[in-house]
Write a protein that holds these residues in place. Structure first.
Motif, PDB file in Angstrom:
ATOM      1  N   LEU A 369      44.664  37.082  22.313  1.00 52.97           N
ATOM      2  CA  LEU A 369      44.147  38.367  22.801  1.00 52.97           C
ATOM      3  C   LEU A 369      44.738  38.760  24.148  1.00 52.97           C
ATOM      4  O   LEU A 369      44.868  39.957  24.464  1.00 52.97           O
ATOM      5  CB  LEU A 369      42.617  38.312  22.899  1.00 52.97           C
ATOM      6  CG  LEU A 369      41.871  38.172  21.551  1.00 52.97           C
ATOM      7  CD1 LEU A 369      40.383  37.979  21.792  1.00 52.97           C
ATOM      8  CD2 LEU A 369      42.100  39.405  20.661  1.00 52.97           C
ATOM      9  N   PHE A 370      45.078  37.765  24.978  1.00 52.71           N
ATOM     10  CA  PHE A 370      45.603  38.055  26.313  1.00 52.71           C
ATOM     11  C   PHE A 370      46.909  37.267  26.510  1.00 52.71           C
ATOM     12  O   PHE A 370      46.972  36.320  27.291  1.00 52.71           O
ATOM     13  CB  PHE A 370      44.584  37.673  27.403  1.00 52.71           C
ATOM     14  CG  PHE A 370      43.246  38.342  27.235  1.00 52.71           C
ATOM     15  CD1 PHE A 370      43.024  39.604  27.794  1.00 52.71           C
ATOM     16  CD2 PHE A 370      42.220  37.731  26.508  1.00 52.71           C
ATOM     17  CE1 PHE A 370      41.781  40.224  27.635  1.00 52.71           C
ATOM     18  CE2 PHE A 370      40.997  38.352  26.355  1.00 52.71           C
ATOM     19  CZ  PHE A 370      40.764  39.611  26.909  1.00 52.71           C
ATOM     20  N   ASP A 405      46.354  43.160  34.646  1.00 46.83           N
ATOM     21  CA  ASP A 405      45.736  44.009  35.670  1.00 46.83           C
ATOM     22  C   ASP A 405      44.241  43.741  35.764  1.00 46.83           C
ATOM     23  O   ASP A 405      43.670  42.984  34.992  1.00 46.83           O
ATOM     24  CB  ASP A 405      46.022  45.485  35.362  1.00 46.83           C
ATOM     25  CG  ASP A 405      45.562  45.884  33.964  1.00 46.83           C
ATOM     26  OD1 ASP A 405      44.598  45.253  33.458  1.00 46.83           O
ATOM     27  OD2 ASP A 405      46.157  46.794  33.364  1.00 46.83           O
ATOM     28  N   ALA A 406      43.597  44.445  36.728  1.00 48.02           N
ATOM     29  CA  ALA A 406      42.173  44.233  37.011  1.00 48.02           C
ATOM     30  C   ALA A 406      41.304  44.611  35.823  1.00 48.02           C
ATOM     31  O   ALA A 406      40.282  43.960  35.547  1.00 48.02           O
ATOM     32  CB  ALA A 406      41.768  45.041  38.249  1.00 48.02           C
ATOM     33  N   LYS A 407      41.720  45.674  35.099  1.00 51.57           N
ATOM     34  CA  LYS A 407      40.935  46.122  33.954  1.00 51.57           C
ATOM     35  C   LYS A 407      40.918  45.051  32.867  1.00 51.57           C
ATOM     36  O   LYS A 407      39.875  44.751  32.262  1.00 51.57           O
ATOM     37  CB  LYS A 407      41.539  47.427  33.415  1.00 51.57           C
ATOM     38  CG  LYS A 407      40.729  48.058  32.289  1.00 51.57           C
ATOM     39  CD  LYS A 407      41.383  49.376  31.861  1.00 51.57           C
ATOM     40  CE  LYS A 407      40.578  49.988  30.704  1.00 51.57           C
ATOM     41  NZ  LYS A 407      41.193  51.260  30.243  1.00 51.57           N
ATOM     42  N   GLU A 408      42.078  44.452  32.627  1.00 54.37           N
ATOM     43  CA  GLU A 408      42.176  43.391  31.630  1.00 54.37           C
ATOM     44  C   GLU A 408      41.375  42.149  32.054  1.00 54.37           C
ATOM     45  O   GLU A 408      40.749  41.488  31.231  1.00 54.37           O
ATOM     46  CB  GLU A 408      43.643  43.013  31.414  1.00 54.37           C
ATOM     47  CG  GLU A 408      44.442  43.998  30.580  1.00 54.37           C
ATOM     48  CD  GLU A 408      44.002  43.993  29.126  1.00 54.37           C
ATOM     49  OE1 GLU A 408      44.093  42.927  28.477  1.00 54.37           O
ATOM     50  OE2 GLU A 408      43.533  45.051  28.644  1.00 54.37           O
ATOM     51  N   LEU A 409      41.389  41.850  33.352  1.00 55.86           N
ATOM     52  CA  LEU A 409      40.626  40.702  33.853  1.00 55.86           C
ATOM     53  C   LEU A 409      39.131  40.897  33.658  1.00 55.86           C
ATOM     54  O   LEU A 409      38.399  39.960  33.308  1.00 55.86           O
ATOM     55  CB  LEU A 409      40.940  40.450  35.326  1.00 55.86           C
ATOM     56  CG  LEU A 409      42.334  39.893  35.640  1.00 55.86           C
ATOM     57  CD1 LEU A 409      42.553  39.840  37.142  1.00 55.86           C
ATOM     58  CD2 LEU A 409      42.505  38.496  35.035  1.00 55.86           C
ATOM     59  N   GLY A 414      34.138  39.547  30.605  1.00 53.90           N
ATOM     60  CA  GLY A 414      33.031  39.955  29.748  1.00 53.90           C
ATOM     61  C   GLY A 414      33.108  39.317  28.375  1.00 53.90           C
ATOM     62  O   GLY A 414      32.099  38.880  27.798  1.00 53.90           O
ATOM     63  N   TRP A 415      34.353  39.226  27.846  1.00 52.72           N
ATOM     64  CA  TRP A 415      34.546  38.629  26.517  1.00 52.72           C
ATOM     65  C   TRP A 415      34.212  37.132  26.547  1.00 52.72           C
ATOM     66  O   TRP A 415      33.553  36.626  25.643  1.00 52.72           O
ATOM     67  CB  TRP A 415      36.010  38.851  26.098  1.00 52.72           C
ATOM     68  CG  TRP A 415      36.350  38.243  24.763  1.00 52.72           C
ATOM     69  CD1 TRP A 415      36.074  38.762  23.534  1.00 52.72           C
ATOM     70  CD2 TRP A 415      37.025  37.000  24.555  1.00 52.72           C
ATOM     71  NE1 TRP A 415      36.545  37.927  22.557  1.00 52.72           N
ATOM     72  CE2 TRP A 415      37.136  36.819  23.157  1.00 52.72           C
ATOM     73  CE3 TRP A 415      37.564  36.034  25.398  1.00 52.72           C
ATOM     74  CZ2 TRP A 415      37.746  35.719  22.588  1.00 52.72           C
ATOM     75  CZ3 TRP A 415      38.171  34.936  24.825  1.00 52.72           C
ATOM     76  CH2 TRP A 415      38.259  34.769  23.437  1.00 52.72           C
ATOM     77  N   LEU A 416      34.628  36.413  27.616  1.00 47.90           N
ATOM     78  CA  LEU A 416      34.323  34.987  27.750  1.00 47.90           C
ATOM     79  C   LEU A 416      32.823  34.739  27.867  1.00 47.90           C
ATOM     80  O   LEU A 416      32.289  33.804  27.270  1.00 47.90           O
ATOM     81  CB  LEU A 416      35.041  34.400  28.971  1.00 47.90           C
ATOM     82  CG  LEU A 416      36.502  33.991  28.801  1.00 47.90           C
ATOM     83  CD1 LEU A 416      37.092  33.588  30.138  1.00 47.90           C
ATOM     84  CD2 LEU A 416      36.634  32.851  27.801  1.00 47.90           C
ATOM     85  N   GLU A 424      27.618  31.286  32.783  1.00 47.99           N
ATOM     86  CA  GLU A 424      28.252  31.765  34.017  1.00 47.99           C
ATOM     87  C   GLU A 424      29.765  31.552  33.906  1.00 47.99           C
ATOM     88  O   GLU A 424      30.236  30.446  33.633  1.00 47.99           O
ATOM     89  CB  GLU A 424      27.704  30.983  35.202  1.00 47.99           C
ATOM     90  CG  GLU A 424      28.108  31.540  36.549  1.00 47.99           C
ATOM     91  CD  GLU A 424      27.325  32.785  36.930  1.00 47.99           C
ATOM     92  OE1 GLU A 424      27.848  33.585  37.714  1.00 47.99           O
ATOM     93  OE2 GLU A 424      26.173  32.945  36.429  1.00 47.99           O
ATOM     94  N   VAL A 425      30.539  32.635  34.101  1.00 45.23           N
ATOM     95  CA  VAL A 425      31.998  32.573  33.961  1.00 45.23           C
ATOM     96  C   VAL A 425      32.669  33.173  35.194  1.00 45.23           C
ATOM     97  O   VAL A 425      32.237  34.187  35.723  1.00 45.23           O
ATOM     98  CB  VAL A 425      32.471  33.336  32.700  1.00 45.23           C
ATOM     99  CG1 VAL A 425      33.994  33.358  32.625  1.00 45.23           C
ATOM    100  CG2 VAL A 425      31.898  32.702  31.436  1.00 45.23           C
ATOM    101  N   ARG A 426      33.745  32.504  35.646  1.00 49.05           N
ATOM    102  CA  ARG A 426      34.555  33.033  36.757  1.00 49.05           C
ATOM    103  C   ARG A 426      36.013  32.991  36.341  1.00 49.05           C
ATOM    104  O   ARG A 426      36.465  32.025  35.732  1.00 49.05           O
ATOM    105  CB  ARG A 426      34.344  32.197  38.014  1.00 49.05           C
ATOM    106  CG  ARG A 426      32.913  32.271  38.563  1.00 49.05           C
ATOM    107  CD  ARG A 426      32.787  31.437  39.811  1.00 49.05           C
ATOM    108  NE  ARG A 426      33.525  32.012  40.925  1.00 49.05           N
ATOM    109  CZ  ARG A 426      33.716  31.395  42.090  1.00 49.05           C
ATOM    110  NH1 ARG A 426      33.281  30.167  42.254  1.00 49.05           N
ATOM    111  NH2 ARG A 426      34.378  31.995  43.064  1.00 49.05           N
ATOM    112  N   VAL A 427      36.741  34.082  36.663  1.00 50.65           N
ATOM    113  CA  VAL A 427      38.174  34.156  36.398  1.00 50.65           C
ATOM    114  C   VAL A 427      38.877  34.277  37.732  1.00 50.65           C
ATOM    115  O   VAL A 427      38.661  35.241  38.486  1.00 50.65           O
ATOM    116  CB  VAL A 427      38.511  35.363  35.493  1.00 50.65           C
ATOM    117  CG1 VAL A 427      40.040  35.422  35.245  1.00 50.65           C
ATOM    118  CG2 VAL A 427      37.768  35.253  34.152  1.00 50.65           C
ATOM    119  N   LEU A 428      39.727  33.276  38.087  1.00 46.78           N
ATOM    120  CA  LEU A 428      40.334  33.223  39.404  1.00 46.78           C
ATOM    121  C   LEU A 428      41.844  33.045  39.296  1.00 46.78           C
ATOM    122  O   LEU A 428      42.362  32.454  38.336  1.00 46.78           O
ATOM    123  CB  LEU A 428      39.778  32.040  40.212  1.00 46.78           C
ATOM    124  CG  LEU A 428      38.237  32.024  40.436  1.00 46.78           C
ATOM    125  CD1 LEU A 428      37.827  30.712  41.056  1.00 46.78           C
ATOM    126  CD2 LEU A 428      37.832  33.196  41.306  1.00 46.78           C
TER     127      LEU A 428
END
Length: 431
Positions: A369-370, A405-409, A414-416, A424-428
């Motif tokens: 997906l990404f 980009d930020a929109k994809e992040l 949200g998908w994760l 609780e999810v963080r993308v860094l």
């Protein structure tokens, strides 16, 4: 060229008898250093039995001074030295009591109480223990009487195995198991008796001089007393050896009967209990799915005589309730032996599983997906927000070179969150 008899002549290379006796007497006493060495050796042997380490047990046997008073008693009997006999027996009793006390204290304090295979091996003596003690004792005494002591002494200390039974007896006392204590002390007594007998025989064979007495009446009394003690020790010992030999022979006959008449015919044996010391002897068996008729059981009883199994009752459990009861008893017994370390390992595994991210399907979906996100890493970690505030969260790190980009992040986060059930999810971004 010498005579053939010279090859078997024990007088060749023999040390002076006075020097040998002096050496034997010096190794009898358990005071000062000898007692400390014994106590330390008992602790080492107890640890070895506790952790089931054969190497540690062997090390303890090498440093043990326990054979001294036993050999001393053998020399005393062979030379009719009543004073030396009293001294030897007294020191053997001291050594035995100290060994039992030290091993009892160790196993009482040890957090691991399960019976390992090295411990269980010392709770049921057999004919081989008699042979090892007797011939090991012969080697030891022959080595002691040589000018060049040579290598046999350490080997004898290992073979005669006086330490492990005493430690096992202390273990039996510590856990309140009289059966373990009795079996281990029985083995220890066998070892002591047969080492003493082998010493006595060598002393007589080498013709060590008897102690001289000024009073002829005293000489006769002491001679009669020691002769009686020799008979009291030798006659029961050989009877004991005979009984153990018969038990070994009987066990082999029973195993041959069960293997040939039952197991090899496809019957699945699930329970076996042989009682040799019962009168009449008794064999109890149970099978998984075979139901025997009265005629088949009668035929099996007749076949037992062919294998030399006589005066024995054969009982085959066929009631499923009884079989289940026996199986449940075995399972309960096994469950009670689950060690504390196994429980600790399982708890650690459960704890580690909370931090493991084991979801290959999700990783494959992220890649599809990404596609511009790779390379990335994902896992679980503890987030600390205060002194007493922590939480477990899923963190995804992506490389700064990733073209996303930020929109994809935001969409990815949200998908994760949805895929992980609201976790609780963080993308860094990583380095």
């Amino acid at each position: 060229m010498g005579k053939i008899s010279d090859f078997f002549n024990l007088h060749l290379g023999e040390d002076k008898k006075e020097k040998v006796l002096e050496n034997v007497i010096s190794n009898i006493s358990f005071r000062g250093a000898n007692l400390w060495i014994l106590a330390c050796a008992i602790v080492v042997a107890s640890v070895g039995l506790n952790v089931n380490s054969t190497a540690v047990i062997i090390g303890a046997m090498l440093i043990s001074p326990l054979m001294g008073p036993i050999v001393g008693a053998g020399f005393a009997l062979g030379t009719y030295d009543f004073g030396l006999l009293k001294k030897s027996l007294k020191n053997l009793l001291i050594a035995t009591m100290v060994s039992l006390l030290v091993s009892f204290i160790y196993f009482s304090l040890s957090p691991f109480k399960e019976a390992q295979s090295e411990l269980l091996a010392r709770t049921a003596p057999n004919i081989y223990d008699v042979l090892i003690a007797f011939f090991g004792g012969l080697v030891g005494v022959i080595a002691i009487t040589r000018v060049e002591k040579g290598n046999p002494i350490p080997g004898v200390a290992i073979a005669t195995a006086l330490m492990p039974p005493l430690c096992t007896a202390g273990y039996g006392l510590a856990i309140g198991n009289i059966s373990y204590f009795g079996g281990a002390m029985y083995l220890y007594t066998i070892n002591c008796f047969f080492i003493c007998i082998s010493t006595f025989l060598i002393v007589k064979f080498l013709k060590y001089p008897s102690v001289e007495f000024l009073d002829e009446g005293k000489r006769k009394r002491i001679t009669r007393t020691i002769t009686l003690m020799i008979l009291i020790m030798i006659v029961p010992s050989f009877y004991l050896a005979y009984v153990l030999l018969q038990q070994k022979k009987y066990t082999q006959q029973v195993n041959a009967f069960i293997q040939t008449e039952l197991v090899e015919k496809g019957y699945t044996l699930i329970y076996e209990n042989t009682q040799f010391n019962r009168r009449p002897k008794k064999i109890e068996l149970a099978f998984l799915d075979k139901k025997f008729t009265a005629g088949e059981i009668a035929g099996l009883k007749e076949r037992m005589a062919y294998y030399g199994i006589r005066q024995t009752e054969l009982l085959i459990h066929q009631d499923s309730t009884d079989i289940k009861k026996d199986i449940l008893a075995e399972i309960t017994k096994y469950s009670e032996n689950v060690s504390e370390k196994d429980i600790t390992i399982q708890n650690l595994r459960n704890e580690l599983s909370k931090y493991r991210f084991d979801n290959p399907e999700l990783i494959q979906e992220i890649t599809l997906l990404f596609p511009t996100l790779t390379p990335f890493s994902i896992g679980k970690q503890v987030a600390v927000s205060g002194v007493d505030s922590t939480k477990l969260e899923t963190v995804l790190y992506y490389h700064e070179s990733a073209k996303i980009d930020a929109k994809e992040l935001l969409k990815l986060k949200g998908w994760l969150t949805m895929k992980l059930g609201g976790a609780e999810v963080r993308v860094l971004k990583g380095d």
